[in-house]
Design a protein around this motif. Structure first.
Motif, PDB file in Angstrom:
ATOM      1  N   ASP A  80       0.842  -1.190   0.000  1.00 16.43           N
ATOM      2  CA  ASP A  80       0.000   0.000   0.000  1.00 16.43           C
ATOM      3  C   ASP A  80       0.883   1.247   0.000  1.00 16.43           C
ATOM      4  O   ASP A  80       1.733   1.440   0.887  1.00 16.43           O
ATOM      5  N   ARG A  81       0.698   2.107  -0.976  1.00 15.22           N
ATOM      6  CA  ARG A  81       1.579   3.255  -1.157  1.00 15.22           C
ATOM      7  C   ARG A  81       1.416   4.281  -0.049  1.00 15.22           C
ATOM      8  O   ARG A  81       2.379   4.963   0.328  1.00 15.22           O
ATOM      9  N   ARG A  82       0.241   4.384   0.515  1.00 10.15           N
ATOM     10  CA  ARG A  82       0.056   5.312   1.639  1.00 10.15           C
ATOM     11  C   ARG A  82       0.909   4.886   2.829  1.00 10.15           C
ATOM     12  O   ARG A  82       1.560   5.728   3.479  1.00 10.15           O
ATOM     13  N   GLN A 128       9.997   9.257  -2.710  1.00  9.39           N
ATOM     14  CA  GLN A 128       9.651   9.982  -3.925  1.00  9.39           C
ATOM     15  C   GLN A 128       9.055   9.126  -5.042  1.00  9.39           C
ATOM     16  O   GLN A 128       8.061   9.524  -5.646  1.00  9.39           O
ATOM     17  N   PRO A 129       9.614   7.943  -5.387  1.00  7.65           N
ATOM     18  CA  PRO A 129       8.951   7.144  -6.424  1.00  7.65           C
ATOM     19  C   PRO A 129       7.570   6.690  -6.006  1.00  7.65           C
ATOM     20  O   PRO A 129       6.671   6.582  -6.844  1.00  7.65           O
ATOM     21  N   THR A 130       7.382   6.433  -4.708  1.00 10.14           N
ATOM     22  CA  THR A 130       6.056   6.049  -4.223  1.00 10.14           C
ATOM     23  C   THR A 130       5.067   7.181  -4.420  1.00 10.14           C
ATOM     24  O   THR A 130       3.938   6.982  -4.895  1.00 10.14           O
ATOM     25  N   ARG A 131       5.488   8.371  -4.064  1.00  4.58           N
ATOM     26  CA  ARG A 131       4.612   9.538  -4.195  1.00  4.58           C
ATOM     27  C   ARG A 131       4.294   9.839  -5.655  1.00  4.58           C
ATOM     28  O   ARG A 131       3.147  10.152  -5.997  1.00  4.58           O
ATOM     29  N   SER A 132       5.293   9.756  -6.507  1.00  7.12           N
ATOM     30  CA  SER A 132       5.060  10.020  -7.929  1.00  7.12           C
ATOM     31  C   SER A 132       4.163   8.964  -8.556  1.00  7.12           C
ATOM     32  O   SER A 132       3.308   9.290  -9.387  1.00  7.12           O
ATOM     33  N   PRO A 197      -6.288   7.959   1.336  1.00  2.00           N
ATOM     34  CA  PRO A 197      -6.932   6.642   1.482  1.00  2.00           C
ATOM     35  C   PRO A 197      -5.920   5.532   1.276  1.00  2.00           C
ATOM     36  O   PRO A 197      -4.856   5.737   0.698  1.00  2.00           O
ATOM     37  N   ARG A 198      -6.232   4.351   1.758  1.00  2.00           N
ATOM     38  CA  ARG A 198      -5.392   3.187   1.490  1.00  2.00           C
ATOM     39  C   ARG A 198      -5.704   2.684   0.083  1.00  2.00           C
ATOM     40  O   ARG A 198      -6.856   2.425  -0.247  1.00  2.00           O
ATOM     41  N   PHE A 199      -4.678   2.532  -0.725  1.00  3.71           N
ATOM     42  CA  PHE A 199      -4.868   2.117  -2.116  1.00  3.71           C
ATOM     43  C   PHE A 199      -4.678   0.624  -2.301  1.00  3.71           C
ATOM     44  O   PHE A 199      -5.068   0.069  -3.318  1.00  3.71           O
ATOM     45  N   GLY A 200      -4.072  -0.032  -1.324  1.00  5.36           N
ATOM     46  CA  GLY A 200      -3.878  -1.480  -1.414  1.00  5.36           C
ATOM     47  C   GLY A 200      -2.741  -1.850  -2.346  1.00  5.36           C
ATOM     48  O   GLY A 200      -2.180  -1.030  -3.065  1.00  5.36           O
TER      49      GLY A 200
END
Length: 424
Positions: A80-82, A128-132, A197-200
């Protein structure tokens, strides 16, 4: 009036609440982050008096960026990216706090400072890659260029305010207070991140690890346009980014104090100032179809601007005032060109990649975008020791122009790349 609206920045992505909260938090956070970006090389130069030691920040930043940038992209495609953003933001807060502690205790151990910098860059390389990679989940595809331009504008605006504040404040308050401000302002981003939100999990392929990273490179190998977007950016940053020279140029060429000062601040703020001007006037980027050619033109302009910067520095001993103005003007032009190039390249990458690969490709992207200038720090620091700051800066700009022309000739499909618009 309609022509003016088409010129200024497109703010439609701010209508999305999650993007808007992250963007507003960044306004505060990037100023604090840029205080640390300036304070670290300034503290190293004040302790050692050597641009070569300042250049080592490139090496100590590059290794964790490469390792954790690639691995972080794989994590972003599996978890999950969040949750990843929450953990890495807490890590950034912790490392900024440690910067404050070492400065408050009066440490002059350059290796401790460089080690803390490496740990900080590891958290940054995952964050940063997670956020992008999350961006296409927050805004529509057709708004990606505008969203990237908005993000770049805020980052670069902070990169103006941060260096100006740091350069002026360092002689009066020292380094510790700058690191403390960075620590506190990071809580604004943490607040915005925890409200996402949680994106999974997304990917159904290999678990995060070497295999997942290899899969990302294999995917990229069959995307020549995206691959070339990395190559030309590396050419621009590795050969053309002279920031490791700014402390020495400010002190020796333009007569500033060795621990900072106004000229030091202006040099660090000039490229971001150009990027902000370019960002404010970025409405045109949404109307460019031939994005490959636009990237080439922007990078050539960046290289020529760095040649002009080096020439101005070389004449500083004769006409210090006018050459300082000319040097700053060249950095401003380069910053505007780099902003446009970044907006196009980011949008090409996000739009073309599948969602299950975006994290890994963004990992490669952050390695290139953030790693290139760190290689440049090492090269420029060593080159300045051998040939002087002016020759190192101007020569790097020449190499940018030559390298970009060669790349365009070798892979003409990148120059011909254009987007296909869906009829309204």
């Amino acid at each position: 009036m309609s022509r003016l609206r088409g010129l200024v920045a497109d703010t439609r992505p701010l209508q999305e609440p999650h993007f808007r909260r992250l963007w507003l938090a960044n306004i505060v956070t990037v100023i604090g982050a840029q205080l640390t970006v300036v304070a670290v090389p300034a503290q190293i130069y004040a302790d050692t008096g050597s641009s070569a030691y300042v250049g080592l920040t490139g090496l100590f930043g590059l290794v964790p960026l490469v390792v954790f940038g690639l691995y972080g992209g794989a994590l972003a495609d599996h978890f999950d990216r969040r949750s990843i953003l929450v953990v890495t933001t807490l890590g950034l807060i912790g490392t900024s706090g440690l910067f404050f502690v070492q400065a408050a205790l009066g440490s002059t151990n350059v290796w401790l400072l460089l080690s803390l910098f490496a740990v900080q860059q590891a958290f940054f390389a995952v964050n940063q890659p997670t956020r992008s990679a999350l961006l296409p989940r927050l805004v529509r595809t057709e708004l990606l260029p505008a969203a990237n331009a908005l993000n770049t504008t805020v980052f670069q605006a902070g990169a103006i305010a941060g260096p100006l504040l740091a350069g002026v404040l360092i002689p009066f308050v020292g380094f510790a207070w700058l690191y403390l401000v960075d620590t506190v302002t990071l809580f604004a981003t943490l607040s915005a991140v925890v409200r996402l939100p949680r994106f999974g999990a997304i990917a159904t392929g290999a678990a995060p690890g070497v295999r997942a990273v290899i899969d990302g490179f294999a995917y990229l190998r069959h995307q020549p346009v995206l691959l070339m977007s990395f190559v030309v950016d590396l050419i621009a940053m590795v050969f053309g980014m002279p920031r490791a020279l700014f402390p020495e140029i400010a002190h020796l060429d333009f007569g500033g104090p060795d621990e900072g000062g106004l000229v030091f601040a202006l040099l660090f703020a000039a490229i971001p100032a150009g990027a902000v001007i370019g960002g404010v006037l970025s409405g045109w980027v949404s109307h460019v179809d031939r994005q490959g050619r636009a990237v080439i033109v922007c990078i050539l302009l960046w290289g020529l601007a760095m040649v002009g910067f080096g020439l101005a520095v070389g004449l500083a001993d004769r006409w210090r005032g006018p050459t300082l103005v000319a040097a700053l003007a060249m950095l401003v032009v380069g910053g505007a060109a780099d902003m446009a190039s970044s907006a196009f390249r980011s949008s090409m990458l996000l739009a073309a990649a599948t969602d299950e690969m975006r994290g890994r490709l963004q990992g490669v992207f952050i390695v290139v975008v953030a790693g290139g200038p760190r290689i440049a720090d090492v090269l420029h620091g060593a080159s300045a020791a051998a040939v002087g700051t002016a020759a190192a800066a101007a020569g790097g700009g020449v190499l940018v122009v030559v390298g970009t022309v060669v790349a365009a000739l070798v892979v003409p499909s990148f120059v011909r790349y254009r987007i296909t618009r869906t009829p309204a």
